[in-house]
Write an enzyme that holds these catalytic residues in place. Sequence first.
Site, mmCIF file in Angstrom:
data_model
loop_
_atom_site.group_PDB
_atom_site.id
_atom_site.type_symbol
_atom_site.label_atom_id
_atom_site.label_comp_id
_atom_site.label_asym_id
_atom_site.label_seq_id
_atom_site.Cartn_x
_atom_site.Cartn_y
_atom_site.Cartn_z
ATOM 1 C CG ASP A 144 5.804 -1.356 10.065
ATOM 2 O OD1 ASP A 144 6.436 -1.840 9.107
ATOM 3 O OD2 ASP A 144 5.398 -0.176 10.088
ATOM 4 C CG ASP A 172 2.271 -1.539 9.129
ATOM 5 O OD1 ASP A 172 2.612 -2.722 8.924
ATOM 6 O OD2 ASP A 172 2.279 -0.673 8.232
ATOM 7 C CB THR A 228 -2.894 6.851 -2.549
ATOM 8 O OG1 THR A 228 -2.050 5.706 -2.741
ATOM 9 C CG2 THR A 228 -2.262 8.076 -3.162
ATOM 10 N NE ARG A 264 -2.787 0.233 3.444
ATOM 11 C CZ ARG A 264 -3.729 0.702 4.261
ATOM 12 N NH1 ARG A 264 -5.006 0.504 3.990
ATOM 13 N NH2 ARG A 264 -3.409 1.358 5.348
HETATM 14 C C1 PRP Z 1 -1.040 -4.403 4.655
HETATM 15 C C2 PRP Z 1 -1.754 -5.716 4.883
HETATM 16 C C3 PRP Z 1 -2.566 -5.879 3.628
HETATM 17 C C4 PRP Z 1 -2.928 -4.450 3.296
HETATM 18 C C5 PRP Z 1 -4.360 -4.212 3.671
HETATM 19 O O1 PRP Z 1 0.068 -4.595 3.847
HETATM 20 O O2 PRP Z 1 -0.891 -6.797 5.130
HETATM 21 O O3 PRP Z 1 -1.848 -6.469 2.562
HETATM 22 O O4 PRP Z 1 -2.048 -3.613 4.047
HETATM 23 O O5 PRP Z 1 -4.770 -2.967 3.302
HETATM 24 P P1 PRP Z 1 -5.897 -2.722 2.199
HETATM 25 O O6 PRP Z 1 -7.020 -3.659 2.499
HETATM 26 O O7 PRP Z 1 -6.278 -1.283 2.420
HETATM 27 O O8 PRP Z 1 -5.299 -2.941 0.847
HETATM 28 P P2 PRP Z 1 1.068 -3.423 3.424
HETATM 29 O O9 PRP Z 1 0.655 -2.852 2.118
HETATM 30 O O10 PRP Z 1 1.234 -2.468 4.553
HETATM 31 O O11 PRP Z 1 2.421 -4.187 3.141
HETATM 32 P P3 PRP Z 1 3.312 -5.172 4.029
HETATM 33 O O12 PRP Z 1 2.542 -6.459 4.162
HETATM 34 O O13 PRP Z 1 4.535 -5.308 3.200
HETATM 35 O O14 PRP Z 1 3.572 -4.534 5.352
HETATM 36 N N1 URA Z 2 -2.535 -2.605 7.036
HETATM 37 C C1 URA Z 2 -2.189 -2.847 8.317
HETATM 38 O O1 URA Z 2 -1.157 -3.492 8.583
HETATM 39 N N2 URA Z 2 -3.004 -2.371 9.274
HETATM 40 C C2 URA Z 2 -4.130 -1.685 9.027
HETATM 41 O O2 URA Z 2 -4.834 -1.278 9.979
HETATM 42 C C3 URA Z 2 -4.464 -1.443 7.678
HETATM 43 C C4 URA Z 2 -3.651 -1.913 6.697
#
Ligand code: PRP
Ligand code: URA
Length: 205
Positions: A200, A197, A106, A102
Amino acid sequence: MLHVLDHPLAAHVITHLRDRTTKPATFRTLCYQISLLLAVEATRDLPTEEKSIETPLEPMLARVLTHEPLVVVPILRAGLGMVQPFLDIFPDVSVGYVGLERDHTTAIARSYYCKLPKVAGRRVLLVDPMLATGGSAVKAIDVVRTAGATNITLVSIVSSPEGVSEVGKHHPEVRIFTAALDRELNAKKYILPGLGDFGDRLYGT
Ligand code: PRP
Ligand code: URA
């Protein structure tokens, strides 16, 4: 097509995942535990057939699984934390990967990686701990459907009502299994109350 896990152990584990003082090592263990419960729940309807066996005391007709090998597809990176329990209980599972991230401003997911095994004719379990706007899940479902998957289950740990409705709008046939359905998204598209997150917290970044 939404199933919310209803088990006291799941509620207990989620509480500790949510707690801001939980450190990454414990967070990873809790992620394993809740994913194991979800893996069991999401495969509740796998087909079985009767097989004759002998217990130490007498012959009997018992049940064995007859399903095609499952495919588990984590959405990178946080989804990786949910894979091991599936490997542990379904040793012949195949694993594919979809990399989505993400954008911080945005909240729109960008695709950066994809490697899938054969998915046509197989049950595909897409695993991603957070279903927030639903943008990542919809993109990942698009990818596995384009590769030929028709039997798709999305497994998440925490979901928002917005995310569930977004997936339902684009892919009404997809079953969603989640351990918690939370209240709403905040202005930055994070789930409330949520757990922050996930990636993280899982990887200490
Ligand atoms: C997080 C999570 C999902 C996404 C959800 O990943 O693991 O993949 O956000 O958000 P959405 O429903 O609004 O699309 P992120 O993009 O933060 O990446 P990561 O897993 O690498 O931390
Ligand atoms: N991704 C995350 O890891 N946490 C949230 O709350 C939304 C998107």
